[in-house]
Scaffold this motif. Structure first.
Motif: not given
Length: 570
Positions: A92-106
């Protein structure tokens, strides 16, 4: 909360994407971004910064491999817990829920959807496979509209963005006819426009090489099986209270100020009590509206509630001039018919919050559907969907022209349960009450760049409540019984057993008096519009005269015609 938009086409026109984003800019004025995969895709995003306010969290968001690109509207409330699960497989490179969502999909693929607790509408472009994946949250809190035309696929958060680009955008006459005859706002995949659909809540879609596939991902009936064991009442009360408390705590995750909207009802009393009990912060700003008409105003109840917590309260007074000034603006924002004076009044709270610098508001939507709070739940098999009209018919089919009237077809809703009460609740959750309330509320909150969170629509709460025995919901004629019993322990008893007041505004009186000229002006617009093919103007005028003469138990039909004038009359 934000605005999303996209064009999947061999010629994804960036100018067209910019046009869509400009029309949705009120949804996210903090940053506008786009990503283009030449010859395939253009994604756009209007950002309202709520979690991780840094530029690193701007969208469309690209993963570390640069294969996946996300445009996302909403919040993933359990992103902190999900991030812990994903850390071993994603850097992870941010503290956002946006990045968590994308990581979850990946990491998890489509099955990530079942892990999410939140409100969301998002699209992910796979740069390798040239494929779009998009999904909408369980109850459709956040919108997702789409259309196909000339071998192009368009999607957006608001109808107006797509409508500005496509040629085939005629009114969907069957949806309009059902609105006039049955008060229906369309089925979950429909809109009031012929060639613009919406992705139903709890569904995902995939678009690849011109082929569109929709699938249901949220199985509500399956979710209920987790609660098949009936708990004793006190245990049920305790278990539900734990979920409720967690839901509110999750929805306090934000890097911006939070407030909440309240009325004088049981649900608001519960929200107010728990916000203060869980967060120990009596400085959280509350908002309510009033009209000065004691027959409708809930202000005395609100003030009684606030006396117990001492939260700062902003009281917004609504006057007939506000309706005249704002009705057209809100019609333009909604793109479809809306619920009249209650929606206009509610919109003023978001306007006030924006002025105060409050970016997130909570409200109490969803308890009536979970715990059988509407009057008609007491009458087995009753089919009303318009609250507060009693036995009065709120529609005027006689005003419709014959050919148009024949398009109307009474909506038939699934009845997957053995119990009539549960089937009514299911209808209201997925087809009538909740979908239309969420649509009204999303548009008015976003019109003022304010995020609205619905703590009572946490799927765990809905599934738990829905599964409970009927006597936990309605006991000796007392509706929302378990909720009232919870509230009784944390608020004054006269608040916990306050009766439900279905009508909160003097729309009925104002339309025939202070707003008489406004009403007539909008009815007159119909005479020279497309709607003149649908409605018999002379018959409408006759009904209007009857209304002014005292046939005004319900004002719903009058507001339907005003809505039509506002939307189609120009």
């Amino acid at each position: 909360m934000c605005g999303i938009a996209g064009i999947i086409s061999a010629k994804p026109n960036n100018e067209k994407l910019q046009q869509m984003l400009i029309l949705q800019q009120h949804r996210g004025p903090d940053h506008t971004g786009e990503y283009v995969d030449p010859g395939y895709c253009a994604l756009g995003h209007n950002r309202l910064s709520i979690i991780d306010l840094s530029a690193k969290a701007n969208q469309p968001f690209t993963d570390n491999s640069r294969r996946y690109h996300l445009t996302f509207n909403g919040e993933i409330y359990n992103y902190i817990e999900l991030k812990q699960k994903l850390k071993a497989n994603y850097s992870f490179k941010t503290e956002s829920d946006t990045e968590v969502l994308l990581a979850a999909f990946i990491v998890w693929g489509k099955s990530c959807l079942n892990q999410l607790n939140g409100m969301f509408s998002f699209a992910i472009w796979d740069n390798n496979e040239k494929k779009l994946f998009a999904a909408r949250d369980r109850f459709g809190v956040k919108p997702f509209f789409f259309s196909e035309e000339d071998e192009a696929f368009y999607f957006s958060s608001e109808i107006k963005a797509i409508k500005s680009l496509i040629r085939a955008k005629s009114p969907n006459e069957k949806v309009w006819a059902n609105y006039f005859v049955y008060g229906s706002y369309g089925m979950p995949g429909e809109t009031f426009y012929e060639n613009i659909q919406q992705l139903p809540g709890g569904h995902f879609l995939e678009y690849h090489e011109g082929n569109l596939k929709l699938n249901k991902w949220y199985n509500f009936e399956k979710g209920l099986k987790s609660y098949s064991h009936i708990l004793p009442f006190e245990e049920a009360k305790k278990s539900y209270f734990e979920i409720l408390s967690d839901s509110i705590s999750l929805r306090f995750r934000a890097d911006v100020p939070i407030g909440f909207n309240i009325s004088g009802g049981v649900d608001s009393s519960l929200l107010l009590a728990l916000v203060n009990r869980l967060h120990g912060n009596k400085n959280i700003q509350a908002y309510t509206f009033f009209t000065g008409d004691e027959n409708y105003d809930e202000l005395p109840w609100v003030e009684k509630m606030i006396d117990t917590t001492q939260n700062p309260l902003k009281k917004v007074k609504i006057q007939p001039t506000d309706v005249i000034e704002n009705a057209q603006f809100l019609s333009d924002i909604q793109d479809e018919p809306y619920a009249g004076l209650p929606t206009l009044a509610y919109a003023t709270l978001f306007e006030a919050a924006k002025i105060d610098g409050i970016k997130v508001l909570l409200d109490g939507q969803g308890m009536d559907e979970q715990w059988a709070g509407y009057d008609y739940y007491q009458t087995s098999g009753h089919s009303a969907t318009i609250q507060g009209t009693g036995k009065i018919n709120p529609f005027r089919r006689n005003v419709l022209k014959k050919d148009f009237s024949e398009l109307a077809e009474k909506p038939v809703y699934p009845t997957p349960f053995d119990q009539d009460l549960q089937n009514l609740q299911y209808r209201d959750l997925f087809y009538t009450k909740i979908p239309r309330a969420l649509r009204f509320n999303d548009r008015i909150s976003m019109a003022y760049s304010t995020e609205l969170r619905e703590p009572f629509l946490d799927y765990r709460m809905v599934e738990f409540a829905f599964s409970q025995p009927k006597e936990y919901k309605i006991s000796n004629g007392v509706q929302k019984f378990l909720i009232r019993e919870i509230l009784k322990e944390i608020a004054p008893k006269d608040l916990s057993y306050a009766p439900k007041r279905p009508l909160q505004t003097p729309q009925r009186e104002w339309l025939g008096n202070e707003l008489k000229d406004f009403t007539e002006e909008n009815l007159e617009k119909i005479r020279y519009s497309k709607a003149s093919d649908w409605l018999n103007f002379e018959e409408m005028q006759k009904e209007w005269r009857n209304y002014q003469a005292g046939d005004n138990q319900s004002s719903f039909h009058i507001w339907q015609w005003i809505n039509t004038g506002l939307l189609i009359g120009d």
